[in-house]
Design an enzyme around this catalytic site. Structure first.
Site, PDB file in Angstrom:
ATOM      1  N   CYS A 132      -1.154   0.718   7.440  1.00  0.00           N
ATOM      2  CA  CYS A 132      -2.581   0.378   7.617  1.00  0.00           C
ATOM      3  C   CYS A 132      -2.966  -0.851   6.801  1.00  0.00           C
ATOM      4  O   CYS A 132      -3.077  -1.955   7.327  1.00  0.00           O
ATOM      5  CB  CYS A 132      -3.473   1.556   7.238  1.00  0.00           C
ATOM      6  SG  CYS A 132      -3.275   2.999   8.329  1.00  0.00           S
ATOM      7  N   ARG A 133      -3.195  -0.682   5.496  1.00  0.00           N
ATOM      8  CA  ARG A 133      -3.792  -1.759   4.700  1.00  0.00           C
ATOM      9  C   ARG A 133      -2.874  -2.949   4.495  1.00  0.00           C
ATOM     10  O   ARG A 133      -3.286  -4.102   4.719  1.00  0.00           O
ATOM     11  CB  ARG A 133      -4.242  -1.201   3.333  1.00  0.00           C
ATOM     12  CG  ARG A 133      -5.389  -0.228   3.452  1.00  0.00           C
ATOM     13  CD  ARG A 133      -5.589   0.566   2.172  1.00  0.00           C
ATOM     14  NE  ARG A 133      -4.474   1.469   1.917  1.00  0.00           N
ATOM     15  CZ  ARG A 133      -4.324   2.208   0.843  1.00  0.00           C
ATOM     16  NH1 ARG A 133      -5.226   2.123  -0.133  1.00  0.00           N
ATOM     17  NH2 ARG A 133      -3.291   3.030   0.708  1.00  0.00           N
ATOM     18  N   SER A 134      -1.630  -2.717   4.050  1.00  0.00           N
ATOM     19  CA  SER A 134      -0.799  -3.890   3.697  1.00  0.00           C
ATOM     20  C   SER A 134      -0.319  -4.689   4.911  1.00  0.00           C
ATOM     21  O   SER A 134      -0.307  -5.926   4.839  1.00  0.00           O
ATOM     22  CB  SER A 134       0.358  -3.504   2.765  1.00  0.00           C
ATOM     23  OG  SER A 134       1.233  -2.593   3.359  1.00  0.00           O
ATOM     24  N   ASP A 143      -8.121   3.735   1.355  1.00  0.00           N
ATOM     25  CA  ASP A 143      -7.160   4.191   2.361  1.00  0.00           C
ATOM     26  C   ASP A 143      -7.918   4.662   3.609  1.00  0.00           C
ATOM     27  O   ASP A 143      -8.706   5.598   3.524  1.00  0.00           O
ATOM     28  CB  ASP A 143      -6.365   5.352   1.740  1.00  0.00           C
ATOM     29  CG  ASP A 143      -5.255   5.847   2.640  1.00  0.00           C
ATOM     30  OD1 ASP A 143      -5.236   5.461   3.828  1.00  0.00           O
ATOM     31  OD2 ASP A 143      -4.417   6.617   2.152  1.00  0.00           O
ATOM     32  N   CYS A 175       0.862  -1.184   0.000  1.00  0.00           N
ATOM     33  CA  CYS A 175       0.000   0.000   0.000  1.00  0.00           C
ATOM     34  C   CYS A 175       0.895   1.230   0.000  1.00  0.00           C
ATOM     35  O   CYS A 175       2.084   1.132  -0.330  1.00  0.00           O
ATOM     36  CB  CYS A 175      -0.969  -0.024   1.184  1.00  0.00           C
ATOM     37  SG  CYS A 175      -0.172  -0.007   2.805  1.00  0.00           S
ATOM     38  N   ASN A 188       2.345   1.521   4.280  1.00  0.00           N
ATOM     39  CA  ASN A 188       2.732   0.254   4.933  1.00  0.00           C
ATOM     40  C   ASN A 188       2.514   0.320   6.443  1.00  0.00           C
ATOM     41  O   ASN A 188       3.257  -0.284   7.219  1.00  0.00           O
ATOM     42  CB  ASN A 188       4.188  -0.148   4.605  1.00  0.00           C
ATOM     43  CG  ASN A 188       4.543  -1.580   5.025  1.00  0.00           C
ATOM     44  OD1 ASN A 188       5.667  -1.831   5.465  1.00  0.00           O
ATOM     45  ND2 ASN A 188       3.640  -2.511   4.925  1.00  0.00           N
TER      46      ASN A 188
HETATM   47  P1  4NP Z   1      -1.747   2.800   4.188  1.00  0.00           P
HETATM   48  O1  4NP Z   1      -2.364   4.150   4.792  1.00  0.00           O
HETATM   49  O2  4NP Z   1      -1.261   3.127   2.789  1.00  0.00           O
HETATM   50  O3  4NP Z   1      -2.913   1.865   4.165  1.00  0.00           O
HETATM   51  O4  4NP Z   1      -0.636   2.359   5.113  1.00  0.00           O
HETATM   52  C1  4NP Z   1      -1.622   5.339   4.841  1.00  0.00           C
HETATM   53  C2  4NP Z   1      -0.768   5.570   5.892  1.00  0.00           C
HETATM   54  C3  4NP Z   1      -0.047   6.737   5.969  1.00  0.00           C
HETATM   55  C4  4NP Z   1      -0.207   7.701   4.993  1.00  0.00           C
HETATM   56  C5  4NP Z   1      -1.058   7.461   3.939  1.00  0.00           C
HETATM   57  C6  4NP Z   1      -1.761   6.290   3.855  1.00  0.00           C
HETATM   58  N1  4NP Z   1       0.508   8.901   5.094  1.00  0.00           N
HETATM   59  O5  4NP Z   1       0.295   9.796   4.248  1.00  0.00           O
HETATM   60  O6  4NP Z   1       1.315   9.089   6.019  1.00  0.00           O
END
Ligand code: 4NP
Length: 173
Positions: free
Chosen positions: A27-29, A141, A22, A25
Site C-alpha cells: 500500500c504505502r511504500s 496504514d 512500510c 509493501n
Molecule cells: P502497507 O499496508 O504497510 O502500507 O503495505 C499493509 C498491507 C498489508 C498488511 C498490513 C499493512 N498486512 O497485514 O497484510
C-alpha cells in the site's frame, strides 16, 4: 539529525538512491515509489534518481500492490507495478536514504541496520509532509480503512514527495 537535514546533506548526489519502506509493501511504500517516480520523470530528473520500495513484513512477497491502492493511485495518474519484496540488510548499502512510513517501520529498520552509519540513513516520511503536518506524524496504514484512508495516504505522499524533490533538486517540483 532530523529527516530534513539528512536529506539536505544529499543535495546534488547523483544518482540519489531512495528506498521507501512500510509494513506490507503493498500500500504505502509502493505508492510513495510511484508518486516520487512521476514527479522525478515530469521534471526531467529520472537519470538522477533511483527509487524503490520494500516491506518489513514478508506476507505479500512477489505480489502487485493492493488492488484498492492501485485503483486510487491510477485515478491520479500513477500506475503501480512494483512487486512486493522484503527489506534486507544489504539495502543499507544499496540506498542513500531509507524512508519509513510510521514509527513501527522505523523501529524495525533500526533493528535491521548493521552499523550506526546505516542507521543514520533512516528517516520518517511524515517529516516531509507540509500541508497536514500538524495532524499526522506518520503515514497511516490504510489496509483496514475505506476509500478515504487510501486518498489520505496519497494526499500525504504527494505533499511529502514534492518536498523531498525540492530539497534534493533545489527547485520546485
Ligand atoms: P502497507 O499496508 O504497510 O502500507 O503495505 C499493509 C498491507 C498489508 C498488511 C498490513 C499493512 N498486512 O497485514 O497484510
Amino acid at each position: 539529525m532530523n529527516s530534513i537535514e539528512t536529506l539536505k546533506k544529499l543535495h546534488g548526489r547523483n544518482p540519489l538512491r531512495v528506498l521507501f519502506v512500510c509494513l506490507g509493501n503493498i500500500c504505502r511504500s509502493p505508492a510513495a515509489e510511484g508518486v516520487m517516480r512521476k514527479i522525478v520523470d515530469e521534471n526531467g530528473a529520472s537519470s538522477r534518481w533511483i527509487i524503490d520500495s520494500a516491506g518489513t513484513g514478508n506476507y505479500h512477497i512477489g505480489d502487485l500492490p493492493d488492488k484498492r491502492m492501485r485503483v486510487h493511485a491510477l485515478r491520479r495518474g500513477y500506475e503501480l507495478t512494483h512487486r512486493c519484496r522484503q527489506v534486507h540488510e544489504s539495502d543499507f548499502e544499496d540506498f542513500d536514504i531509507i524512508v519509513g512510513m510510521d514509527a513501527q517501520n522505523i523501529r524495525n529498520l533500526r533493528r535491521l541496520a548493521p552499523t550506526p552509519e546505516a542507521e543514520a540513513k533512516i528517516v520518517s516520511m511524515a517529516d516531509f509532509v507540509r500541508n497536514l503536518a500538524t495532524r499526522y506524524d506518520h503515514i497511516p496504514d490504510p489496509y483496514y480503512e475505506g476509500a478515504e484512508g487510501f486518498e489520505l495516504v496519497l494526499d500525504l505522499l504527494e505533499d511529502a514527495c514534492r518536498h523531498m524533490f525540492e530539497i534534493v533538486e533545489g527547485r520546485e517540483a
